[in-house]
Design a protein around this motif. Structure first.
Motif, PDB file in Angstrom:
ATOM      1  N   LYS A 595      16.301   8.117  -3.207  1.00 33.28           N
ATOM      2  CA  LYS A 595      15.556   7.272  -4.146  1.00 33.28           C
ATOM      3  C   LYS A 595      14.709   6.221  -3.435  1.00 33.28           C
ATOM      4  O   LYS A 595      13.792   5.652  -4.005  1.00 33.28           O
ATOM      5  N   PHE A 596      15.022   5.963  -2.164  1.00 32.25           N
ATOM      6  CA  PHE A 596      14.285   4.968  -1.397  1.00 32.25           C
ATOM      7  C   PHE A 596      13.249   5.616  -0.482  1.00 32.25           C
ATOM      8  O   PHE A 596      12.389   4.926   0.074  1.00 32.25           O
ATOM      9  N   GLY A 597      13.344   6.913  -0.348  1.00 33.24           N
ATOM     10  CA  GLY A 597      12.482   7.595   0.607  1.00 33.24           C
ATOM     11  C   GLY A 597      10.998   7.390   0.359  1.00 33.24           C
ATOM     12  O   GLY A 597      10.222   7.113   1.278  1.00 33.24           O
ATOM     13  N   ARG A 598      10.568   7.519  -0.895  1.00 29.58           N
ATOM     14  CA  ARG A 598       9.142   7.436  -1.197  1.00 29.58           C
ATOM     15  C   ARG A 598       8.572   6.057  -0.928  1.00 29.58           C
ATOM     16  O   ARG A 598       7.380   5.909  -0.726  1.00 29.58           O
ATOM     17  N   PHE A 599       9.424   5.024  -0.947  1.00 28.73           N
ATOM     18  CA  PHE A 599       8.934   3.666  -0.678  1.00 28.73           C
ATOM     19  C   PHE A 599       8.967   3.356   0.818  1.00 28.73           C
ATOM     20  O   PHE A 599       8.107   2.655   1.337  1.00 28.73           O
ATOM     21  N   MET A 600       9.967   3.886   1.494  1.00 21.30           N
ATOM     22  CA  MET A 600      10.132   3.559   2.916  1.00 21.30           C
ATOM     23  C   MET A 600       9.210   4.379   3.801  1.00 21.30           C
ATOM     24  O   MET A 600       8.819   3.926   4.879  1.00 21.30           O
ATOM     25  N   THR A 601       8.849   5.562   3.377  1.00 18.83           N
ATOM     26  CA  THR A 601       7.946   6.382   4.187  1.00 18.83           C
ATOM     27  C   THR A 601       6.481   6.055   3.922  1.00 18.83           C
ATOM     28  O   THR A 601       5.613   6.559   4.614  1.00 18.83           O
ATOM     29  N   ASN A 602       6.226   5.227   2.919  1.00 18.20           N
ATOM     30  CA  ASN A 602       4.858   4.784   2.638  1.00 18.20           C
ATOM     31  C   ASN A 602       4.653   3.446   3.339  1.00 18.20           C
ATOM     32  O   ASN A 602       5.196   2.422   2.927  1.00 18.20           O
ATOM     33  N   ASP A 603       3.876   3.454   4.440  1.00 17.84           N
ATOM     34  CA  ASP A 603       3.758   2.240   5.247  1.00 17.84           C
ATOM     35  C   ASP A 603       3.119   1.096   4.474  1.00 17.84           C
ATOM     36  O   ASP A 603       3.453  -0.076   4.688  1.00 17.84           O
ATOM     37  N   MET A 604       2.188   1.395   3.549  1.00 20.24           N
ATOM     38  CA  MET A 604       1.549   0.330   2.777  1.00 20.24           C
ATOM     39  C   MET A 604       2.569  -0.411   1.930  1.00 20.24           C
ATOM     40  O   MET A 604       2.654  -1.642   1.958  1.00 20.24           O
ATOM     41  N   LEU A 605       3.395   0.352   1.176  1.00 21.27           N
ATOM     42  CA  LEU A 605       4.378  -0.269   0.300  1.00 21.27           C
ATOM     43  C   LEU A 605       5.515  -0.881   1.109  1.00 21.27           C
ATOM     44  O   LEU A 605       6.013  -1.969   0.789  1.00 21.27           O
ATOM     45  N   ARG A 606       5.912  -0.198   2.166  1.00 16.13           N
ATOM     46  CA  ARG A 606       7.010  -0.705   3.013  1.00 16.13           C
ATOM     47  C   ARG A 606       6.664  -2.071   3.605  1.00 16.13           C
ATOM     48  O   ARG A 606       7.512  -2.967   3.679  1.00 16.13           O
ATOM     49  N   ASN A 607       5.420  -2.226   3.992  1.00 19.46           N
ATOM     50  CA  ASN A 607       5.007  -3.487   4.609  1.00 19.46           C
ATOM     51  C   ASN A 607       4.902  -4.626   3.594  1.00 19.46           C
ATOM     52  O   ASN A 607       4.785  -5.786   3.978  1.00 19.46           O
TER      53      ASN A 607
END
Length: 833
Positions: A595-607
């Motif tokens: 459930k966290f993968g799509r947010f953590m692998t997206n560098d824009m959102l992760r940052n």
């Protein structure tokens, strides 16, 4: 004797010369008067609703009843008749009734002299209360912007003497106007056309002529040789003698009675028709028709097509129209000049028609007109309340019966919230833009969440110079070099932690809809709650992207457990998780981390969400009256990422507003939050904002496209708490639901047909609900400056942002601890989750 005869001859010649000289002089005087008033016209475009909802128990009306309304209106125009020397010379005041066909539209217009404009407008509204009258400038109304390639013109006259009437709407079942408008529709597809009917009140002497005509028929004579004494163009001396002879000629009374008794049915019908015609107001009428084409042949064809519609009004027993087509250049120029200047030309023939006859071939359209492309009024209008505020925040402009009033809403009424609904492109964004700019210029605290990005960019380019330093422009998808951080798990008071954790869980429920995907359940909530509370107790805080590391990095987990003070959370790790078999933990782990993968692998959102320290403080923004603009463009961020950041923002705004309970209410500064497509950003806790935000001086203005986008709980909260409701054009399904809020003024038909940039509003004034009314949006005309917008973006990034390299050092450390390919399992693959 010869000298006497010569003297008489000279007197006669002099008299005839004087007569014609005076006649020519008066004709020129009249023409000069017509030229003078040609620049004094006021043009009204009249639009009426095609369908009107019948009231309970009301019977549907027939075409004749609806046309009769216009006949009554025509009768009121007779009141401009003047009996003085000037009008005897120049003619009575006249009006022009016109039907235009251009650009695939058919419009109904009425042109009047400016001195009668107010009177005419009031009379139209009196007979057509639901009509919309728009005053058109001559520049906007003119038929041609450039000379047409070919032009055909004609004028219409009566084929027989005027006492005999034409067929009227009372003699036909359907609306006879269809016969004229249907050909106009065909012409309007590629060309232009005009039917112009110039009318003015007729002197009562026309009734005497009708009586004389009826008398001749009673005597058994025909009307073939009937020549009205005061209407004929030229009075020949022999004609005068003949009229004199007919006047004094007597017949025995007995012979008259015998002739009357021998009248044929035709004569009886004609006598009755003449008498009925004379019983109604009479008008002098000149009718002209114009049509264009790409060639002379096409223009002539189009003209004949339109003229064929006038044949419907002809009757062999009574009267009919005859057509006079302008054949040469001189005739065309003269007729075109008459049309353009709307002359009542004294040199041209005039018909005498009564109000019934005119209404038969010109009246405002009704529901029985099946012609397409008519300029209908697709929605009703209603007046604003008499106590409409004179100041406040601008919403729009109420236009009713030519009167314009600015629509303001008071600040205290805004705290009851505003809900706006409407299809895309109908004017919602224009409304929001105007309100936001009004607030910004007045120095108010403003928050804007824009899921499309266009509004945010436009606002940035329009900001007044004195408020540039107040702006925080949050643009995760656009500002990637110096991203602004925003941490959901950041808190200031212990009591805020439970609220934030519950919001985090609610966000995941919203993103991973359990009713469709089956990914979220009690086990996920349990792990999520304890992990989030664990991170929130760490000295430096924690972020959402660190949660998976608690389950995959033993060293990181152990270090976090050491900092825990909450015994319940500590027991979760040391007892429950420690005693859970590795098999069961591994079975759940991939489903949880996925459930966290799509947010953590997206560098824009992760940052953005991975920074432990938020770049801005929502509470501070509200208390200091700053401007917060969030560009959550789905195109740049992706729909899921945009929704997640938006929900985090809403949660933080709610928490910041509620935290103001610590200061007295009179010290709480009003903050105005605008959320477009708000259904993307709300969880169930949004209900609490609607019901309680007023206490904390948070005023919401929310907008979306249709009711079905809202969960039932959110929908009920919106309609139960929003003090002001604004509806632009909506779909049929929404109209059935929304119409209940606008009854009895507006119904479903109005809500689904209202024009773009127009809306219906049910507002509160001094916390009291008002009767719904119509308004139109006001375009915010502050100049845009892209250069200013870019400078503001750079300034915000430098002031609030962190270099991308530094942020990535903080956020990427936790990504390495994850399973690189977490499974996106389903409930069927992991029973019991």
């Amino acid at each position: 004797m010869l000298e006497f005869i010569g003297f008489i001859f000279i007197l006669l010649a002099l008299g005839i010369f004087t007569y014609f000289g005076i006649k020519i002089y008066f004709a020129r005087l009249s023409e000069n008067f017509q030229k003078k008033i040609s620049s004094n016209w006021v043009f009204f475009l009249v639009r009426v609703p095609k369908e009107q909802k019948l009231k309970e128990g009301e019977q549907p009306k027939q075409p004749q009843e609806l046309i009769a309304v216009f006949e009554q209106f025509l009768a009121t125009l007779y009141s401009v008749y003047k009996k003085d020397l000037k009008t005897q010379i120049t003619g009575q005041p006249h009006f022009s009734l016109e039907i235009t066909a251009k650009e695939d539209e058919i419009g109904f217009y009425l042109a009047t002299l400016s001195e009668y404009a107010n009177q005419v407008e009031k009379q139209i509204y009196a007979f057509y209360p639901a009509a919309e009258i728009e005053q058109i400038s001559i520049k906007d109304y003119r038929l041609f912007l450039e000379p047409p390639k070919a032009l055909a013109l004609a004028e219409i006259d009566l084929s027989k003497n005027f006492p005999l009437p034409i067929n009227t709407y009372l003699q036909v079942e359907a609306d006879p106007l269809n016969g004229l408008t249907n050909p106009l529709t065909k012409v309007a597809k590629t060309q232009k056309a005009l039917i112009q009917i110039v009318v003015r009140p007729a002197d009562d002497r026309w009734r005497l002529e009708c009586e004389e005509a009826a008398k001749k028929l009673m005597e058994g004579k025909t009307l073939a040789d009937f020549h009205p004494k005061w209407i004929k163009q030229t009075s020949k001396f022999t004609g005068f003698l003949k009229e004199l002879w007919e006047t004094f000629k007597s017949q025995p009374q007995k012979e008259n009675e015998e002739q009357e008794s021998k009248l044929s049915p035709l004569y009886e019908e004609q006598i009755k028709a003449i008498q009925e015609k004379a019983s109604k107001p009479g008008f002098e009428v000149q009718t002209r028709v114009l049509a264009t084409g790409d060639s002379e042949t096409e223009a002539a064809t189009n003209l004949r097509l339109i003229l064929s519609g006038f044949s419907l009004f002809g009757s062999p027993e009574k009267n009919s129209f005859k057509i006079k087509i302008a054949k040469n250049l001189k005739q065309k120029r003269q007729l075109l000049k008459d049309i353009v200047l709307r002359f009542f030309d004294p040199k041209q023939k005039k018909m005498i028609l009564n109000s019934e006859e005119i209404a038969s071939f010109y009246h405002f359209p009704n529901q029985f007109i099946e012609t397409p492309h008519i300029k209908w009024l697709l929605y009703k209008q209603a007046p604003p309340p008499a106590n409409l505020p004179q100041q406040g925040t601008i919403l729009g402009e109420a236009v009713f019966r030519g009167q314009r009033k600015k629509v303001f809403i008071k600040e205290k009424d805004r705290l009851r919230h505003i809900y706006c609904i409407g299809k895309t492109g109908t004017g919602k964004t224009t409304l929001l833009e105007g309100m936001i700019m009004d607030d910004i210029k007045k120095g108010k605290g403003v928050g804007v969440l824009d899921p499309h990005g266009d509004l945010a960019e436009k606002l940035l380019s329009k900001l007044p110079d004195n408020r540039i330093k107040d702006v925080i422009y949050f643009d995760p998808g656009g500002n990637t070099e110096k991203p602004l951080g925003f941490n959901l798990l950041e808190w200031k008071k212990p009591e805020e932690r439970d609220f934030l954790v519950q919001e985090a869980i609610a966000i995941f429920y919203k993103i991973f809809d359990p009713t469709r995907q089956g990914f979220i359940g009690p086990q996920f909530e349990h792990w999520m709650r304890n992990a989030a509370l664990t991170l929130m107790e760490q000295p430096g805080g924690g972020s959402l992207i660190e949660i998976p590391a608690l389950f995959t990095d033993q060293n990181f987990k152990n270090q976090c457990i050491k900092n825990l003070k909450d015994p319940v959370v500590k027991a979760f790790w040391e007892k429950q998780m420690a005693q859970t078999a590795d098999f069961h933990k591994s079975e759940m782990l991939n489903y949880f981390i996925s459930k966290f993968g799509r947010f953590m692998t997206n560098d824009m959102l992760r940052n953005v969400i991975g920074q432990k320290k938020s770049s801005f403080d929502i509470r501070q923004i509200m208390d200091e009256g700053k401007i917060f603009i969030a560009n959550l463009s789905k195109g740049k961020m992706g729909e899921i990422n945009s929704a997640m950041v938006g929900m985090i923002l809403i949660s933080k705004i709610q928490m910041a507003a509620m935290s103001r309970a610590e200061i007295p209410e009179e010290q709480r500064r009003d903050f105005y939050l605008y959320v477009d497509e708000f259904q993307n950003f709300v969880t169930d806790s949004f209900v609490q904002i609607l019901s309680e935000a007023r206490k904390y001086r948070l005023a919401l203005t929310i907008a979306n496209q249709y009711v079905a986008q809202l969960d039932e709980q959110i929908r009920d909260a919106v309609f139960g708490n929003a003090g002001t409701l604004i509806s632009f054009r909506i779909g049929a399904q929404e109209a059935e639901f929304i119409a209940k809020e606008f009854e009895p003024v507006f119904d479903e038909f109005d809500l689904t047909n209202i024009d773009k940039f127009h809306a219906y509003i049910r507002m509160i004034i001094d916390n009291m609900p008002q009767r719904p009314f119509s308004m139109q949006t006001v375009v915010e005309n502050t100049p845009q400056s892209k250069e200013k917008a870019e400078k503001i973006k750079q300034w915000v990034a430098e002031t609030y942002g962190q270099p991308k390299e530094e942020v990535e050092k903080e956020t990427t450390a936790f990504v390495k601890t994850l399973n690189p390919n977490p499974l996106e399992g389903t409930r069927e693959q992991a029973p019991g989750i």
